[in-house]
Design a protein around this motif. Structure first.
Motif, PDB file in Angstrom:
ATOM      1  N   VAL A  40       0.851  -1.186   0.000  1.00 26.44           N
ATOM      2  CA  VAL A  40       0.000   0.000   0.000  1.00 26.44           C
ATOM      3  C   VAL A  40       0.889   1.238   0.000  1.00 26.44           C
ATOM      4  O   VAL A  40       1.781   1.367   0.832  1.00 26.44           O
ATOM      5  CB  VAL A  40      -0.935   0.012   1.235  1.00 26.44           C
ATOM      6  N   LEU A  41       0.655   2.118  -0.965  1.00 25.86           N
ATOM      7  CA  LEU A  41       1.404   3.366  -1.045  1.00 25.86           C
ATOM      8  C   LEU A  41       0.484   4.524  -0.694  1.00 25.86           C
ATOM      9  O   LEU A  41      -0.648   4.589  -1.177  1.00 25.86           O
ATOM     10  CB  LEU A  41       1.941   3.585  -2.464  1.00 25.86           C
ATOM     11  N   ALA A  42       0.980   5.443   0.092  1.00 26.18           N
ATOM     12  CA  ALA A  42       0.205   6.631   0.420  1.00 26.18           C
ATOM     13  C   ALA A  42       0.201   7.584  -0.762  1.00 26.18           C
ATOM     14  O   ALA A  42       1.217   7.765  -1.434  1.00 26.18           O
ATOM     15  CB  ALA A  42       0.797   7.321   1.642  1.00 26.18           C
ATOM     16  N   VAL A  43      -0.942   8.174  -1.018  1.00 30.69           N
ATOM     17  CA  VAL A  43      -1.019   9.223  -2.023  1.00 30.69           C
ATOM     18  C   VAL A  43      -0.668  10.515  -1.294  1.00 30.69           C
ATOM     19  O   VAL A  43      -1.502  11.125  -0.641  1.00 30.69           O
ATOM     20  CB  VAL A  43      -2.411   9.294  -2.673  1.00 30.69           C
ATOM     21  N   ASP A  44       0.611  10.864  -1.387  1.00 28.18           N
ATOM     22  CA  ASP A  44       1.098  12.042  -0.676  1.00 28.18           C
ATOM     23  C   ASP A  44       1.543  13.107  -1.685  1.00 28.18           C
ATOM     24  O   ASP A  44       1.409  12.940  -2.898  1.00 28.18           O
ATOM     25  CB  ASP A  44       2.227  11.665   0.284  1.00 28.18           C
ATOM     26  N   GLU A  45       2.077  14.194  -1.163  1.00 26.93           N
ATOM     27  CA  GLU A  45       2.477  15.306  -2.021  1.00 26.93           C
ATOM     28  C   GLU A  45       3.537  14.893  -3.037  1.00 26.93           C
ATOM     29  O   GLU A  45       3.493  15.309  -4.200  1.00 26.93           O
ATOM     30  CB  GLU A  45       2.999  16.457  -1.154  1.00 26.93           C
ATOM     31  N   SER A  46       4.463  14.063  -2.632  1.00 23.56           N
ATOM     32  CA  SER A  46       5.517  13.604  -3.534  1.00 23.56           C
ATOM     33  C   SER A  46       4.942  12.796  -4.692  1.00 23.56           C
ATOM     34  O   SER A  46       5.293  13.021  -5.856  1.00 23.56           O
ATOM     35  CB  SER A  46       6.532  12.769  -2.750  1.00 23.56           C
ATOM     36  N   LEU A  47       4.059  11.853  -4.384  1.00 25.75           N
ATOM     37  CA  LEU A  47       3.466  11.025  -5.437  1.00 25.75           C
ATOM     38  C   LEU A  47       2.614  11.887  -6.367  1.00 25.75           C
ATOM     39  O   LEU A  47       2.657  11.726  -7.588  1.00 25.75           O
ATOM     40  CB  LEU A  47       2.626   9.904  -4.824  1.00 25.75           C
ATOM     41  N   LEU A  48       1.860  12.837  -5.817  1.00 22.26           N
ATOM     42  CA  LEU A  48       1.029  13.704  -6.647  1.00 22.26           C
ATOM     43  C   LEU A  48       1.872  14.622  -7.528  1.00 22.26           C
ATOM     44  O   LEU A  48       1.479  14.931  -8.658  1.00 22.26           O
ATOM     45  CB  LEU A  48       0.072  14.517  -5.785  1.00 22.26           C
ATOM     46  N   SER A  49       3.025  15.017  -7.045  1.00 26.77           N
ATOM     47  CA  SER A  49       3.927  15.828  -7.856  1.00 26.77           C
ATOM     48  C   SER A  49       4.429  15.030  -9.056  1.00 26.77           C
ATOM     49  O   SER A  49       4.467  15.535 -10.185  1.00 26.77           O
ATOM     50  CB  SER A  49       5.099  16.301  -6.992  1.00 26.77           C
ATOM     51  N   ILE A  50       4.800  13.797  -8.815  1.00 28.83           N
ATOM     52  CA  ILE A  50       5.233  12.911  -9.911  1.00 28.83           C
ATOM     53  C   ILE A  50       4.074  12.711 -10.890  1.00 28.83           C
ATOM     54  O   ILE A  50       4.247  12.779 -12.106  1.00 28.83           O
ATOM     55  CB  ILE A  50       5.730  11.560  -9.363  1.00 28.83           C
ATOM     56  N   ALA A  51       2.877  12.477 -10.357  1.00 26.22           N
ATOM     57  CA  ALA A  51       1.701  12.260 -11.201  1.00 26.22           C
ATOM     58  C   ALA A  51       1.408  13.484 -12.073  1.00 26.22           C
ATOM     59  O   ALA A  51       1.083  13.343 -13.264  1.00 26.22           O
ATOM     60  CB  ALA A  51       0.489  11.921 -10.337  1.00 26.22           C
ATOM     61  N   ALA A  52       1.521  14.668 -11.502  1.00 23.71           N
ATOM     62  CA  ALA A  52       1.258  15.889 -12.274  1.00 23.71           C
ATOM     63  C   ALA A  52       2.248  16.020 -13.428  1.00 23.71           C
ATOM     64  O   ALA A  52       1.868  16.375 -14.558  1.00 23.71           O
ATOM     65  CB  ALA A  52       1.333  17.106 -11.356  1.00 23.71           C
ATOM     66  N   GLU A  53       3.507  15.713 -13.157  1.00 23.43           N
ATOM     67  CA  GLU A  53       4.527  15.786 -14.202  1.00 23.43           C
ATOM     68  C   GLU A  53       4.235  14.751 -15.297  1.00 23.43           C
ATOM     69  O   GLU A  53       4.331  15.046 -16.487  1.00 23.43           O
ATOM     70  CB  GLU A  53       5.908  15.560 -13.570  1.00 23.43           C
TER      71      GLU A  53
END
Length: 91
Positions: free
Chosen positions: A28-41
């Motif tokens: 399970v991975l948390a949807v955190d600011e780091s993951l969302l930043s990668i997703a936005a890119e």
């Protein structure tokens, strides 16, 4: 399966045990600011929908070396995963 397509008590117990074993194997991975930043890119780079970008970002976060077989049935997400270095599960 019992009448009415409901699980018997024993079938329920067996399926619950199978589910618990599967759940323990899931990372399970948390949807955190780091993951969302990668997703936005990734969304910008590959023109992905938001949830597709989050899924690809999660795969990159989980397996930065891309030692993971990526599975999906969305053409855009599949293409992005290949562009990011993942092998795809054969269809």
């Amino acid at each position: 399966m019992a009448a009415g397509k409901r699980l018997s008590s024993q079938e329920h117990k067996t399926k619950l045990t199978e589910f618990e074993e599967l759940w323990r194997a899931i990372e399970v991975l948390a949807v955190d600011e780091s993951l969302l930043s990668i997703a936005a890119e990734l969304a910008g780079r590959h023109s992905l929908r938001a949830y597709d970008a989050v899924h690809l970002a999660a795969a990159i976060t989980f397996a930065p070396d891309r030692a993971l077989t990526f599975a999906c049935w969305d053409r855009d997400l599949s293409n992005a995963a290949v562009d990011e270095g993942f092998q795809l599960l054969p269809r």
